[in-house]
Design a protein around this motif. Sequence first.
Motif, PDB file in Angstrom:
ATOM      1  N   SER A  45      -4.908   7.452  13.375  1.00  0.00           N
ATOM      2  CA  SER A  45      -5.835   6.753  12.500  1.00  0.00           C
ATOM      3  C   SER A  45      -6.718   5.849  13.341  1.00  0.00           C
ATOM      4  O   SER A  45      -6.337   5.426  14.437  1.00  0.00           O
ATOM      5  CB  SER A  45      -5.060   5.925  11.464  1.00  0.00           C
ATOM      6  N   LEU A  51      -7.319  -4.369  12.709  1.00  0.00           N
ATOM      7  CA  LEU A  51      -5.969  -3.835  12.535  1.00  0.00           C
ATOM      8  C   LEU A  51      -5.106  -4.128  13.755  1.00  0.00           C
ATOM      9  O   LEU A  51      -3.910  -4.434  13.626  1.00  0.00           O
ATOM     10  CB  LEU A  51      -6.028  -2.332  12.279  1.00  0.00           C
ATOM     11  N   SER A 188       1.774  -2.937   3.965  1.00  0.00           N
ATOM     12  CA  SER A 188       0.312  -2.858   4.009  1.00  0.00           C
ATOM     13  C   SER A 188      -0.183  -2.268   5.320  1.00  0.00           C
ATOM     14  O   SER A 188      -1.190  -1.551   5.350  1.00  0.00           O
ATOM     15  CB  SER A 188      -0.284  -4.260   3.820  1.00  0.00           C
ATOM     16  N   ILE A 189       0.537  -2.505   6.429  1.00  0.00           N
ATOM     17  CA  ILE A 189       0.105  -1.972   7.719  1.00  0.00           C
ATOM     18  C   ILE A 189       0.318  -0.467   7.780  1.00  0.00           C
ATOM     19  O   ILE A 189      -0.511   0.274   8.322  1.00  0.00           O
ATOM     20  CB  ILE A 189       0.855  -2.684   8.861  1.00  0.00           C
ATOM     21  N   LYS A 191       0.113   1.615   5.383  1.00  0.00           N
ATOM     22  CA  LYS A 191      -0.948   2.273   4.618  1.00  0.00           C
ATOM     23  C   LYS A 191      -2.216   2.435   5.450  1.00  0.00           C
ATOM     24  O   LYS A 191      -2.944   3.420   5.317  1.00  0.00           O
ATOM     25  CB  LYS A 191      -1.249   1.467   3.352  1.00  0.00           C
ATOM     26  N   GLN A 192      -2.502   1.474   6.323  1.00  0.00           N
ATOM     27  CA  GLN A 192      -3.683   1.546   7.176  1.00  0.00           C
ATOM     28  C   GLN A 192      -3.445   2.371   8.434  1.00  0.00           C
ATOM     29  O   GLN A 192      -4.381   2.956   8.980  1.00  0.00           O
ATOM     30  CB  GLN A 192      -4.112   0.129   7.573  1.00  0.00           C
ATOM     31  N   TYR A 193      -2.196   2.407   8.891  1.00  0.00           N
ATOM     32  CA  TYR A 193      -1.871   3.123  10.126  1.00  0.00           C
ATOM     33  C   TYR A 193      -0.567   3.897   9.909  1.00  0.00           C
ATOM     34  O   TYR A 193       0.513   3.443  10.267  1.00  0.00           O
ATOM     35  CB  TYR A 193      -1.718   2.129  11.284  1.00  0.00           C
TER      36      TYR A 193
END
Length: 347
Positions: A45, A51, A188-189, A191-193
């Motif tokens: 990602s 991030l 939450s992290i 979901k982004q990575y």
Amino acid sequence: MGMALFSKAAVAKGMNPFVFVVYRQAFATIALSPFAFFLESQKTSPLSYHLLCKIFLVSLIGLTLSLNLYYVAINYTTATFAAATTNTIPAITFVLASFLRIERISITQLHGIAKVLGSVLSVSGALVFAFFKGPPLKFINWYPEIQKQLSDLSSTSTHSSIGEWIKGALIMISANTAWSLWLVLQGSIIKQYPAKIRLTSLQCFFSCIQSAFWAVAAERKPSAWKLGWDIHLLSVAYCGVIVNGIAYWLQLWVIEKKGPVFTATFTPFALIITALFSAFLWKETLYWGSVCGAVLLVSGLYSVLWGKNREEVMIKSVRGNNNIDEENPEIKEEITSESTTTNHLTV
């Protein structure tokens, strides 16, 4: 259990605990990096600056602070107290997740009451398991004379002052809070990575750098950093590869699937596993207080899992076509009641 055993062995043999943290994070990074490169090349990602900073801060809170504060606190208290206080992690995680709106609490619904009551029972059972002995279990009391000597030794041990004991307790609670916050923030992290092995590698790498600054400030002797073919090398390799590597990755996977509270709920089981292994491998005596604590702990865990499972069923039913199966009138009634309560609160 393995982490506690090997960490205690390494520190008892003279290894600086802060240096130990640096090496275990370094071993974890080295062990995970090849798997992260080859197995997750298709899950890459975009790693933005924002991030990357977030991962750095989460590593600082959950890995660096929690581990180093743990070793600072254990110098003021005892290993038994440290092992017992880690069982407060489920309760702390539940509170933090509720404040951050990650975990839902509905005390007007049966599943909400089950989650709250189960969390209280789990912590209570862990504390009973750790601090209340009662009569020994006769059928596995192999060496009573050795147990008497250990009991006499424990009763004669003293601490330097009550102030240091309180200081150690507060630092230990801070370490547990930092670890609980790490569990909550992982959702939450991820979901982004979503590349979990790479995410674990990055966090261990950042924690290694952060812990190195801590260790250099606390230990100025170059000889303290020397590793040989002894228990020091075996301990950092085990804690780095197995605990920081595999176990952290598994926790990220469970957090993604079930959430941070579900993951933290299983923490007290380490106490039961340790006691069972100690009883059957090292001939330590089990007590009836441990049995009562284990029953409370397992009952609380089942209550939490039942409540979360029922909550997931309700959420899936609401998110579907809103057609509730007539064979589940209790779930239908709970959903109707919860919807009415939510609408009322919204108004």
